[in-house]
Scaffold this active site. Structure first.
Site, short mmCIF file in Angstrom:
data_model
loop_
_atom_site.label_atom_id
_atom_site.label_comp_id
_atom_site.label_asym_id
_atom_site.label_seq_id
_atom_site.Cartn_x
_atom_site.Cartn_y
_atom_site.Cartn_z
N GLU A 132 0.85 -1.19 0.00
CA GLU A 132 0.00 0.00 0.00
C GLU A 132 0.88 1.24 0.00
OE1 GLU A 132 -2.93 -0.18 3.11
OE2 GLU A 132 -3.65 -2.16 2.50
N GLY A 136 4.93 -1.18 2.99
CA GLY A 136 5.62 -2.10 2.12
C GLY A 136 6.06 -3.32 2.90
N GLU A 247 7.14 -17.28 0.42
CA GLU A 247 8.14 -18.33 0.49
C GLU A 247 8.52 -18.78 -0.92
OE1 GLU A 247 8.45 -21.47 4.06
OE2 GLU A 247 6.95 -21.99 2.55
N ARG A 275 36.51 -7.83 -28.15
CA ARG A 275 37.11 -6.50 -28.03
C ARG A 275 38.62 -6.61 -27.83
NH1 ARG A 275 36.82 -1.07 -29.09
NH2 ARG A 275 37.52 0.19 -27.31
N ILE A 344 33.08 -3.89 -18.19
CA ILE A 344 33.87 -4.63 -19.18
C ILE A 344 33.56 -4.16 -20.59
CG2 ILE A 344 34.15 -6.93 -20.23
CD1 ILE A 344 33.94 -8.07 -17.34
N GLY A 346 32.73 -1.19 -21.32
CA GLY A 346 33.14 0.20 -21.47
C GLY A 346 31.97 1.06 -21.92
N GLU A 370 9.98 -8.55 -3.06
CA GLU A 370 9.75 -9.76 -2.26
C GLU A 370 10.47 -9.69 -0.91
OE1 GLU A 370 7.62 -11.96 -3.07
OE2 GLU A 370 7.32 -11.53 -5.19
#
Length: 390
Positions: A132, A136, A247, A275, A344, A346, A370
């Protein structure tokens, strides 16, 4: 009579058939369309229709009610695969299946017979309505009320951040049937609420990532719901229903984390071999190798924790400890791997042309949804103390 080894082999083959079917669906019906759908935040109608055909909306619903009856451990592997391609569609399934799981675990037999077959086919889809505007993590603070009036209850209040809120038709709705009772959870109940008069979708909520799946605010104004929609048929069991659903939800979110972590790793490994800098592929530079090694280790550790939590659900054991650790670690792995994949890549990693940019936007939701990861740490610590009294 089959031996244990033969039964295990048969189970393995059955699981492989399910996973292979999911892989084909993802390759053919999802991967080619993700970029365009995600870019414009379009609800994937055709993909949802295909998921209905495959029976994914009934994945964990018992076979006697028309579902696939998958074990939680197999379901987690399905979700991992889906999330590695597009996390949003895993949410379309998961929110719906949390509602279904609650009915299967805590509903009356009449409720199971009336709703589970329709949930399994995807004819009636929806989700879980807990959050709501002012509530939370602390579910006991909800303000939505349901007051008995003859053969009905009259519901008033607002729910927000509800997945499938626009395109779904039915929701497991957490309310206060007695706002005055102590402890507060004793006054909470849960209903199966189908859209109708007094049930309004007020707006779609815009998000950083997790595009395609609709997140909405739902408003209830004198919404009348038959008393036989009270899940379990008894007031005061709302928190029990919510816990039963969460759960499963936490294992699902952990599996999503594994999927994103794996996707980020795969993209990083591929790019690092393509690359080149200083005359050689960047995967030959030690700085990149260290990142890739950590990413791979995080992913595998997250997968093993998720499998352990899912196995506990398979056995019907209490699993908040295992699910909490899996959710915590796997979702943090998703965030870390998505960032490392971007680094990695870039400058290209910051471009919307590359998948890692989407992974980087999707991953943060997992550490919030959750139950936040801060809450998971508290749950883990409490259960640890319970298991190891002084």
């Amino acid at each position: 009579m089959a031996s244990g080894a033969e039964q295990a082999e048969r189970q393995y083959e059955q699981d492989r058939l399910v996973l292979d079917s999911v892989d084909r669906f993802l390759k053919r019906d999802v991967a080619p369309y993700v970029h365009a759908l995600e870019k414009d935040d379009i609800y994937p109608e055709e993909i949802v229709a295909r998921m209905k055909e495959l029976g994914l909306f009934g994945a964990i619903i018992p076979e006697q009610y028309g579902g696939l009856g998958l074990r939680p451990s197999l379901y987690a592997k399905v979700i991992e695969r889906i999330s590695a391609v597009w996390m949003s569609i895993s949410g379309i399934i998961n929110s719906h299946l949390i509602m279904s799981h609650i009915v299967a675990r805590t509903g009356t037999e009449a409720q199971k017979e009336a709703f589970l077959p329709r949930f399994a086919t995807g004819e009636l889809r929806g989700g879980l309505a807990l959050t709501e505007p002012d509530c939370g993590t602390d579910l006991q603070a909800i303000r939505m009320t349901a007051k008995r009036d003859g053969d009905d209850y009259v519901v008033n209040g607002t729910k927000t951040w509800i997945s499938n809120g626009i395109h779904g038709q039915c929701f497991a709705l957490l309310v206060k049937t007695d706002p005055t009772v102590e402890p507060r959870h004793a006054g909470m109940s849960m209903f199966l609420a189908e859209k109708g008069e007094g049930f309004e979708v007020s707006r779609k909520l815009e998000k950083l990532g997790y595009k395609g799946i609709d997140s909405a605010e739902l408003i209830f104004r004198d919404y009348r719901i038959p008393a036989d929609r009270l899940i379990g048929g008894v007031e005061g069991r709302g928190m029990k229903c919510a816990i039963a659903g969460l759960e499963l939800g936490r294992v699902n979110v952990a599996a999503r984390g594994v999927g994103i972590a794996q996707a980020a790793l795969d993209e990083a490994v591929r790019y690092a071999q393509q690359r080149k800098t200083f005359g050689k592929p960047i995967c030959e530079h030690q700085a990149i190798q260290l990142k890739l090694a950590d990413m791979a280790t995080r992913t595998e550790a997250a997968r093993l924790l998720t499998e352990k939590a899912a196995d506990a659900l398979d056995r019907g054991d209490r699993s908040d400890y295992e699910a909490g650790m899996a959710k915590l670690f796997a979702t943090e792995a998703a965030v870390e791997n998505s960032l490392e994949a971007m680094r990695i890549h870039g400058g290209y990693g910051y471009s919307k042309e590359f998948i890692v940019e989407r992974l980087y936007r999707d991953a943060p939701l997992l550490v919030i949804g959750e139950g936040t990861n801060e809450i998971q740490r508290i749950v883990i610590a409490k259960r640890l103390i319970e298991r190891n009294p002084a």
